[in-house]
Write a protein that holds these residues in place. Structure first.
Motif, PDB file in Angstrom:
ATOM      1  N   UNK A 120       2.167  -4.801  -6.407  1.00 16.88           N
ATOM      2  CA  UNK A 120       3.445  -4.425  -6.603  1.00 16.88           C
ATOM      3  C   UNK A 120       3.807  -4.112  -8.166  1.00 16.88           C
ATOM      4  N   UNK A 121       2.938  -4.892  -8.719  1.00 13.60           N
ATOM      5  CA  UNK A 121       2.793  -4.737 -10.316  1.00 13.60           C
ATOM      6  C   UNK A 121       2.472  -3.454 -10.634  1.00 13.60           C
ATOM      7  N   UNK A 122       1.395  -2.912 -10.067  1.00 16.96           N
ATOM      8  CA  UNK A 122       0.700  -1.480 -10.229  1.00 16.96           C
ATOM      9  C   UNK A 122       1.619  -0.553  -9.909  1.00 16.96           C
ATOM     10  N   UNK A 123       2.411  -0.504  -8.732  1.00 12.28           N
ATOM     11  CA  UNK A 123       3.064   0.642  -8.354  1.00 12.28           C
ATOM     12  C   UNK A 123       4.601   0.488  -9.322  1.00 12.28           C
ATOM     13  N   UNK A 124       4.944  -0.659  -9.738  1.00 16.23           N
ATOM     14  CA  UNK A 124       5.979  -0.543 -10.803  1.00 16.23           C
ATOM     15  C   UNK A 124       5.636   0.138 -11.903  1.00 16.23           C
ATOM     16  N   UNK A 125       4.348  -0.378 -12.168  1.00 16.55           N
ATOM     17  CA  UNK A 125       3.764   0.251 -13.802  1.00 16.55           C
ATOM     18  C   UNK A 125       3.839   1.672 -13.753  1.00 16.55           C
ATOM     19  N   UNK A 135       3.792   5.909  -5.668  1.00 13.65           N
ATOM     20  CA  UNK A 135       3.610   5.496  -7.201  1.00 13.65           C
ATOM     21  C   UNK A 135       2.474   6.612  -7.612  1.00 13.65           C
ATOM     22  N   UNK A 136       1.257   6.595  -7.250  1.00 14.68           N
ATOM     23  CA  UNK A 136       0.270   7.593  -7.213  1.00 14.68           C
ATOM     24  C   UNK A 136       0.552   9.118  -7.292  1.00 14.68           C
ATOM     25  N   UNK A 142       0.870  -1.138   0.095  1.00 18.52           N
ATOM     26  CA  UNK A 142      -0.068   0.091  -0.027  1.00 18.52           C
ATOM     27  C   UNK A 142       0.985   1.423  -0.095  1.00 18.52           C
ATOM     28  N   UNK A 143       1.849   1.169   0.904  1.00 23.32           N
ATOM     29  CA  UNK A 143       2.790   2.324   0.736  1.00 23.32           C
ATOM     30  C   UNK A 143       3.496   2.626  -0.702  1.00 23.32           C
ATOM     31  N   UNK A 144       4.036   1.606  -1.381  1.00 26.84           N
ATOM     32  CA  UNK A 144       4.617   1.619  -2.669  1.00 26.84           C
ATOM     33  C   UNK A 144       3.416   2.192  -3.502  1.00 26.84           C
ATOM     34  N   UNK A 145       2.137   1.817  -3.382  1.00 20.77           N
ATOM     35  CA  UNK A 145       1.163   2.547  -4.345  1.00 20.77           C
ATOM     36  C   UNK A 145       0.893   3.790  -4.270  1.00 20.77           C
ATOM     37  N   UNK A 150       8.172  -1.264  -3.226  1.00 18.64           N
ATOM     38  CA  UNK A 150       7.391  -2.412  -4.080  1.00 18.64           C
ATOM     39  C   UNK A 150       8.075  -3.657  -4.141  1.00 18.64           C
ATOM     40  N   UNK A 151       9.495  -3.467  -4.370  1.00 19.52           N
ATOM     41  CA  UNK A 151      10.519  -4.962  -4.400  1.00 19.52           C
ATOM     42  C   UNK A 151      10.452  -5.077  -2.828  1.00 19.52           C
TER      43      UNK A 151
END
Length: 227
Positions: A58-63, A30-31, A24-27, A42-43
């Motif tokens: 993680x895939x969302x955040x990385x994308x 990213x947003x 959630x933090x990674x998202x 994410x990693x």
């Protein structure tokens, strides 16, 4: 607070829960435009656990952060490991793939691939239950695709859907960012009055936010050009 929660979960040997907090933090990062923090976060989540929802988040955040290669790998894994899962098939995969298509400069393909989510997109996928993220993401991603395609009216319709369902958002960043994206959609249509109102709605929500948040700085600059 999320980092502290993740640390406490790890101390209690709840690695999947800790990974969920990190996801959630990674998202959020990213947003909100902080890609240099989103990627390692994410990693870090994936290093703790690689369950279905952590991989998706993680895939969302990385994308979103621009790491298309790693996001594509995670998306392929999800498809391979959960081929009949409803959330994966009709929510997770089209959302991430739509964002990846946007990264590759192909909004038309993103719009097409996100159509599979339409019958399910007002529901809450599993990620909302375990990680408090993911509701209405296909709608938000489709709105972004319409923006990238220069279709302001269609984009506005999608972002308005998000704003029309605040009870589904569960405090998700997308619920706030939809105000900003709606402003961009109206600006694209040349409707300065509605654009200003949408930007004002976003800035009012963020009136006490840290001033150096990238998406906030960008929104203020865009709003200033409307004056």
């Amino acid at each position: 607070m999320l980092r502290r929660a993740s640390d406490l979960a790890q101390q209690a040997a709840h690695r999947e829960k800790a990974a969920s907090f990190q996801t959630r933090l990674a998202l959020w990062e990213a947003f909100y435009g902080n890609a240099p923090v989103a990627r390692p976060t994410a990693m870090a989540a994936l290093a703790l656990a690689k369950n279905r929802e952590v991989q998706y988040g993680a895939a969302l955040a990385l994308a979103i952060a621009g790491d298309s290669s790693q996001a594509q790998t995670l998306t392929n894994d999800l498809e391979s490991n959960f081929p009949e899962d409803t959330s994966v098939k009709f929510n997770y995969l089209p959302t991430v793939r739509g964002l990846l298509d946007l990264n590759h400069g192909d909004p038309a393909k993103a719009i097409e691939i996100l159509q599979v989510a339409v019958p399910y997109e007002l529901g809450q996928p599993r990620s909302t239950q375990t990680g408090f993220f993911g509701a209405l993401y296909p709608i938000y991603a489709r709105g972004q695709a319409y923006l990238a395609a220069g279709q302001g009216a269609d984009a506005a319709r999608e972002f308005q859907k998000v704003l029309d369902h605040p009870g589904i958002m569960v405090g998700d960043p997308v619920g706030e960012l939809a105000h900003l994206q709606l402003g961009r959609a109206y600006a694209m249509q040349g409707n300065a009055t509605k654009a200003k109102a949408a930007y004002q709605g976003f800035l009012a929500l963020w009136k006490d936010a840290d001033l150096d948040i990238p998406i906030l700085k960008q929104a203020k600059a865009e709003y200033a050009k409307l004056q």
